[in-house]
Design an enzyme around this catalytic site. Structure first.
Site, PDB file in Angstrom:
ATOM      1  N   ASP A  86      -8.682  11.172 -10.397  1.00  0.00           N
ATOM      2  CA  ASP A  86      -7.371  11.701 -10.060  1.00  0.00           C
ATOM      3  C   ASP A  86      -6.323  11.242 -11.061  1.00  0.00           C
ATOM      4  O   ASP A  86      -5.622  10.257 -10.865  1.00  0.00           O
ATOM      5  CB  ASP A  86      -6.999  11.265  -8.636  1.00  0.00           C
ATOM      6  CG  ASP A  86      -5.949  12.179  -8.031  1.00  0.00           C
ATOM      7  OD1 ASP A  86      -5.620  13.200  -8.669  1.00  0.00           O
ATOM      8  OD2 ASP A  86      -5.471  11.880  -6.928  1.00  0.00           O
ATOM      9  N   LYS A 142     -13.656  19.071  -3.264  1.00  0.00           N
ATOM     10  CA  LYS A 142     -12.499  18.213  -2.977  1.00  0.00           C
ATOM     11  C   LYS A 142     -12.685  17.497  -1.648  1.00  0.00           C
ATOM     12  O   LYS A 142     -13.047  18.114  -0.652  1.00  0.00           O
ATOM     13  CB  LYS A 142     -11.234  19.078  -2.884  1.00  0.00           C
ATOM     14  CG  LYS A 142     -10.862  19.743  -4.189  1.00  0.00           C
ATOM     15  CD  LYS A 142     -10.088  18.818  -5.084  1.00  0.00           C
ATOM     16  CE  LYS A 142      -8.629  18.827  -4.761  1.00  0.00           C
ATOM     17  NZ  LYS A 142      -7.776  19.528  -5.659  1.00  0.00           N
ATOM     18  N   TYR A 172     -11.192   8.356 -19.448  1.00  0.00           N
ATOM     19  CA  TYR A 172     -12.610   8.631 -19.238  1.00  0.00           C
ATOM     20  C   TYR A 172     -12.943   9.985 -19.856  1.00  0.00           C
ATOM     21  O   TYR A 172     -12.294  10.992 -19.523  1.00  0.00           O
ATOM     22  CB  TYR A 172     -12.935   8.679 -17.744  1.00  0.00           C
ATOM     23  CG  TYR A 172     -13.002   7.319 -17.109  1.00  0.00           C
ATOM     24  CD1 TYR A 172     -14.172   6.568 -17.172  1.00  0.00           C
ATOM     25  CD2 TYR A 172     -11.909   6.791 -16.432  1.00  0.00           C
ATOM     26  CE1 TYR A 172     -14.247   5.318 -16.579  1.00  0.00           C
ATOM     27  CE2 TYR A 172     -11.978   5.541 -15.839  1.00  0.00           C
ATOM     28  CZ  TYR A 172     -13.147   4.814 -15.917  1.00  0.00           C
ATOM     29  OH  TYR A 172     -13.227   3.580 -15.326  1.00  0.00           O
ATOM     30  N   CYS A 205      15.208 -13.544   4.007  1.00  0.00           N
ATOM     31  CA  CYS A 205      15.629 -14.537   4.978  1.00  0.00           C
ATOM     32  C   CYS A 205      15.831 -15.834   4.203  1.00  0.00           C
ATOM     33  O   CYS A 205      14.988 -16.231   3.404  1.00  0.00           O
ATOM     34  CB  CYS A 205      14.531 -14.714   6.034  1.00  0.00           C
ATOM     35  SG  CYS A 205      14.741 -16.180   7.048  1.00  0.00           S
ATOM     36  N   LYS A 249     -14.562  13.173  -9.546  1.00  0.00           N
ATOM     37  CA  LYS A 249     -13.355  13.865  -9.977  1.00  0.00           C
ATOM     38  C   LYS A 249     -12.212  12.851  -9.986  1.00  0.00           C
ATOM     39  O   LYS A 249     -11.681  12.480  -8.941  1.00  0.00           O
ATOM     40  CB  LYS A 249     -13.043  15.030  -9.041  1.00  0.00           C
ATOM     41  CG  LYS A 249     -11.907  15.887  -9.531  1.00  0.00           C
ATOM     42  CD  LYS A 249     -11.799  17.147  -8.694  1.00  0.00           C
ATOM     43  CE  LYS A 249     -10.752  18.108  -9.193  1.00  0.00           C
ATOM     44  NZ  LYS A 249      -9.448  17.528  -9.476  1.00  0.00           N
ATOM     45  N   GLU A 275     -20.287  14.536 -11.291  1.00  0.00           N
ATOM     46  CA  GLU A 275     -19.421  13.422 -11.721  1.00  0.00           C
ATOM     47  C   GLU A 275     -18.329  13.222 -10.696  1.00  0.00           C
ATOM     48  O   GLU A 275     -18.016  14.136  -9.947  1.00  0.00           O
ATOM     49  CB  GLU A 275     -18.698  13.788 -13.021  1.00  0.00           C
ATOM     50  CG  GLU A 275     -19.523  13.817 -14.237  1.00  0.00           C
ATOM     51  CD  GLU A 275     -18.815  14.653 -15.299  1.00  0.00           C
ATOM     52  OE1 GLU A 275     -17.659  14.356 -15.633  1.00  0.00           O
ATOM     53  OE2 GLU A 275     -19.430  15.612 -15.756  1.00  0.00           O
ATOM     54  N   CYS A 291      13.511 -15.622  12.904  1.00  0.00           N
ATOM     55  CA  CYS A 291      14.179 -16.883  13.211  1.00  0.00           C
ATOM     56  C   CYS A 291      15.674 -16.717  13.481  1.00  0.00           C
ATOM     57  O   CYS A 291      16.345 -17.665  13.883  1.00  0.00           O
ATOM     58  CB  CYS A 291      13.959 -17.885  12.076  1.00  0.00           C
ATOM     59  SG  CYS A 291      14.847 -17.430  10.583  1.00  0.00           S
ATOM     60  N   CYS A 335      11.328 -20.597   8.177  1.00  0.00           N
ATOM     61  CA  CYS A 335      11.114 -19.480   9.109  1.00  0.00           C
ATOM     62  C   CYS A 335       9.611 -19.366   9.397  1.00  0.00           C
ATOM     63  O   CYS A 335       8.809 -19.314   8.458  1.00  0.00           O
ATOM     64  CB  CYS A 335      11.655 -18.204   8.470  1.00  0.00           C
ATOM     65  SG  CYS A 335      11.305 -16.723   9.407  1.00  0.00           S
ATOM     66  N   CYS A 364      17.565 -12.595  10.407  1.00  0.00           N
ATOM     67  CA  CYS A 364      16.108 -12.507  10.304  1.00  0.00           C
ATOM     68  C   CYS A 364      15.522 -12.164  11.685  1.00  0.00           C
ATOM     69  O   CYS A 364      15.843 -12.829  12.670  1.00  0.00           O
ATOM     70  CB  CYS A 364      15.546 -13.836   9.810  1.00  0.00           C
ATOM     71  SG  CYS A 364      13.749 -13.919   9.918  1.00  0.00           S
TER      72      CYS A 364
HETATM   73  S1  IVH Z   1     -14.275  19.102 -16.045  1.00  0.00           S
HETATM   74  C1  IVH Z   1     -14.171  23.198 -17.655  1.00  0.00           C
HETATM   75  N1  IVH Z   1     -14.757  16.721 -15.013  1.00  0.00           N
HETATM   76  O1  IVH Z   1      -9.909  18.052 -12.498  1.00  0.00           O
HETATM   77  C2  IVH Z   1     -14.223  21.808 -17.144  1.00  0.00           C
HETATM   78  N2  IVH Z   1     -12.597  17.672 -14.723  1.00  0.00           N
HETATM   79  O2  IVH Z   1      -9.330  20.513 -10.983  1.00  0.00           O
HETATM   80  C3  IVH Z   1     -12.888  21.266 -16.903  1.00  0.00           C
HETATM   81  N3  IVH Z   1     -11.020  16.228 -13.529  1.00  0.00           N
HETATM   82  O3  IVH Z   1      -8.224  19.790 -15.052  1.00  0.00           O
HETATM   83  C4  IVH Z   1     -12.781  19.956 -16.298  1.00  0.00           C
HETATM   84  N4  IVH Z   1     -12.397  14.540 -13.220  1.00  0.00           N
HETATM   85  O4  IVH Z   1      -8.059  17.208 -15.003  1.00  0.00           O
HETATM   86  C5  IVH Z   1     -13.850  17.705 -15.183  1.00  0.00           C
HETATM   87  N5  IVH Z   1     -15.276  14.609 -14.202  1.00  0.00           N
HETATM   88  C6  IVH Z   1     -14.390  15.592 -14.368  1.00  0.00           C
HETATM   89  C7  IVH Z   1     -13.074  15.505 -13.879  1.00  0.00           C
HETATM   90  C8  IVH Z   1     -12.203  16.573 -14.078  1.00  0.00           C
HETATM   91  C9  IVH Z   1     -11.169  15.003 -13.027  1.00  0.00           C
HETATM   92  C10 IVH Z   1      -9.781  17.018 -13.431  1.00  0.00           C
HETATM   93  C11 IVH Z   1      -9.349  17.673 -14.726  1.00  0.00           C
HETATM   94  C12 IVH Z   1      -9.295  19.146 -14.412  1.00  0.00           C
HETATM   95  C13 IVH Z   1      -9.135  19.154 -12.930  1.00  0.00           C
HETATM   96  C14 IVH Z   1      -9.635  20.445 -12.327  1.00  0.00           C
END
Ligand code: IVH
Length: 663
Positions: free
Chosen positions: A118, A312, A222, A422, A116, A114, A407, A427, A404
């Site tokens: 942010d 990451k 999500y 300005c 990750k 999946e 101009c 300008c 400015c």
């Molecule tokens: S699974 C035991 N799935 O990343 C499983 N985490 O660095 C726990 N995060 O604390 C998390 N997208 O806040 C999971 N698709 C995803 C995620 C995800 C973002 C975050 C989450 C977690 C952190 C870990």
């Protein structure tokens, strides 16, 4: 036929609104327009107001947020919310896979991969099909109860059908890039410090005491884990994701079943490239061993599961030196300081400029020329300075120029505004930016009108204001660099075709400070024609939804400038659309009446009172004037109450308002 019983009608409306919310916020495939949705919502709200006995916290009408609270309550998690181990490169991902293979002793296994996201993680509990508790991750063992705020997240269902009496969903709260940009623009306008990134602003928006603030912030949730009694509810992670989606949760569609390491690596590579095109930020990929039985065999360390890993992406941050600070002039005349950086390579590109937005931002950062700073490149967003890492030995402060830089005319910083502007509407820098804005996709949408062309049009004196675009001929264009007969003809045709664009786009195209797409739409809906908007006073303007004193005054100031009025005239002569279908206010008990709310009402949040008044056809404005019909005052009412008394505007309390609403 007899009228429907209110209880049934309320339930039916709630169900229908829930369905449309899911279609809009989760499935991304709405079946009705926003206006139709609003109309259904208003029907529900007025029925609910008339029948408080059927009140329910699960009602879609509650998404606007309840009353602010004193503080957050700590709650223990049903099962620890642990973090994930990281893999920072392909080698570490291979190591992880090798460990998994060894611990599973040769068994066949696969991964669910999946994105990750942010943001920040949140656990949401449902009991008897209803959202009962939402808790932030906190330290993993204990988090904060943010239920009232979580309820305002539209993609998070308030009611769900499931075979379990109680279950828990864990997932990520994020702020989409667009909402983040909008929020920072609004904060600039209010002179408030900007948020550094979407993750910080998502966290800041979820952990506020006033749920109405969260509601306004457009957060998204999500889901990625489905737990019953603190354990995965189904036999595989893939099944959980599918079930979550079927239950109505928003599940990120960009997940894939990967039969082995190679597929996982290519998934990670694929999204490293594609991630810039997402509407939200991701910082990696999460891979989970799919089978829950195998997850249990792999178990956990003290900090993280052995069955999952976060791959990451390389940080999009780098440090470098600010060698100088230049000033650019935008279309509204705003002077934007830009950091000239010692060039650095950040996530695939060399960066030598970063925006600093305004003087306040430079002050917030504590930045001076010569300092070493951390810069960040995220998605298609312009690189930005995150913080000062080290002060330069020979540093010197930045000063906004008195004139400015393009101009030479005077620049001014209006009180309460973050931007210095300005004053010269002619300008050349402003003109070029105005044309680009006017022609851009979301505004008049003139295909082919890019930098190279605009530069020449202005420098050669062919265009002195956006209205001149409509007088351009094929011959004039064909004489320009890099422009053939064919493209000249095409661009003239493109320009002419935009005469049909609706009024909100024309208004947006004028470049009035603070009037973007949304406000332009509201103004057109409320006033119906350009003339009425030009003639409107600040008070009139503030009768329009979401238009506060700052925006109203910017509009009035804009039309007070003669060259701006000439611009509008010229656009009118060019045949652009200046009329629009007005939105008609619903007739109601309070039709035509204007209210101002002040202080804390005993029984309802201000937002709720506003909604009730509007449902009954009334208007709520931000400041008291002679045109105000009533001031509704609660506890600790301040200067508005004084002003009401001074102007002899009737002051009423909540009970009186409720009586008026009931007729
Ligand atoms: S699974 C035991 N799935 O990343 C499983 N985490 O660095 C726990 N995060 O604390 C998390 N997208 O806040 C999971 N698709 C995803 C995620 C995800 C973002 C975050 C989450 C977690 C952190 C870990």
């Amino acid at each position: 036929m007899s009228a429907p019983v209110p209880a049934e009608e309320i339930l039916r409306l709630r169900e229908e609104l829930r369905r449309h919310e899911h279609l809009y916020y989760v499935a991304d495939s709405p079946e009705i327009t926003d206006a139709e949705y609003d109309a259904l919502m208003r029907q529900l709200q007025s029925l609910e107001a008339a029948h408080p006995e059927f009140d329910s916290p699960d009602s879609p009408s509650r998404r606007v947020g309840g009353a602010p609270r004193e503080g957050f309550v700590k709650v223990r998690h049903s099962a620890q919310m642990l973090s994930l181990d990281n893999a920072l490169n392909e080698g570490e991902l291979r190591d992880f896979d090798r460990r998994v293979g060894e611990l599973l002793e040769g068994a066949v296994y696969s991964y669910s991969a999946e994105l990750k996201l942010d943001g920040l993680s949140m656990a949401v509990r449902y009991e008897q099909g209803r959202l009962s508790l939402a808790v932030t991750r906190g330290d993993g063992a204990e988090g904060e109860d943010v239920t009232a705020n979580a309820r305002t997240i539209r993609s998070l269902p308030l009611t769900v059908e499931s075979p379990w009496d109680a279950f828990e969903v864990r997932g990520e709260v994020i702020m989409p890039r667009q909402a983040f940009e909008r929020l920072n623009t609004a904060r600039d306008a209010e002179g408030l410090p900007r948020y550094a990134n979407p993750r910080n602003s998502a966290a800041g928006s979820l952990r506020v005491l006033d749920p109405a603030v969260t509601a306004a912030r457009q957060l998204d949730f999500y889901a990625y884990l489905l737990l019953v009694d603190g354990r995965p509810a189904l036999a595989s992670h893939g099944q959980s994701l599918k079930r979550l989606a079927a239950m109505g949760f928003k599940v990120n569609i960009n997940w894939r079943q990967c039969p082995g390491l190679d597929a996982l690596i290519s998934f990670c590579q694929e999204w490293d490239i594609r991630r810039d095109n997402l509407g939200y930020e991701i910082d990696g990929v999460v891979a989970k061993v799919d089978s829950v039985e195998q997850q249990q065999r792999l178990g956990w360390t003290a900090k993280a599961p052995r069955w999952a890993i976060a791959f990451k992406y390389p940080a999009r941050q780098q440090s470098t030196v600010v060698e100088d600070i230049l000033v650019q002039v935008g279309r509204t005349g705003a002077l934007t300081p830009v950091a000239c950086l010692r060039p650095v390579f950040v996530a695939g590109v060399t960066v030598s400029r970063a925006t600093l937005h305004n003087e306040d931002e430079i002050e917030r950062l504590g930045l001076q020329i010569g300092d070493t700073v951390v810069i960040e490149r995220s998605g298609d967003v312009i690189p930005k300075v995150v913080r000062v890492e080290r002060q330069g030995e020979e540093r010197r402060p930045f000063r906004m120029p008195a004139g400015c830089p393009v101009c030479g005319r005077t620049v001014l910083r209006a009180e309460g505004e973050a931007a210095t502007r300005c004053v010269n509407t002619n300008c050349p820098a402003r003109l070029k930016e105005s044309i680009l804005h006017f022609a851009s996709r979301g505004v008049m949408d003139i295909d082919g009108m890019g930098w190279a062309l605009v530069d020449q049009l202005v420098d050669k004196g062919l265009v002195r204001g956006v209205a001149d675009l409509y007088g351009l001929t094929r011959e004039q264009l064909a004489g320009l660099e890099r422009m053939g007969e064919k493209s000249a003809e095409k661009i003239v045709a493109n320009i002419q075709s935009t005469r049909e664009q609706p009024l909100p786009r024309v208004l947006n195209g004028l470049g009035i400070p603070f009037v973007g797409e949304r406000t332009a739409q509201i103004l057109a809906d409320t006033f119906g024609e350009m003339d009425a908007i030009m003639r409107a006073s600040e008070e009139d303007l503030q009768r329009a939804e979401e238009v506060g004193p700052k925006v109203a005054s910017a509009i009035v100031r804009f039309f007070a400038v003669e060259s701006n009025r000439e611009l509008v005239d010229a656009l009118g002569r060019a045949g652009l659309r200046f009329t629009h279908q007005k939105r008609v206010a619903a007739p109601g008990m309070l039709a035509g009446k204007t209210f101002v709310l002040t202080g804390t009402l005993p029984g309802m949040a201000r937002e709720e009172a506003k909604q009730k008044i509007e449902d009954a056809g009334g208007k709520v404005t931000g400041s008291v004037s002679k045109k105000t019909d009533y001031v509704v005052a609660g506890a600790d009412a301040g200067s508005k109450l004084d002003k009401a008394r001074a102007l002899a505007v009737p002051v009423i309390d909540e009970a009186e308002l409720l009586r008026m609403l009931e007729g």
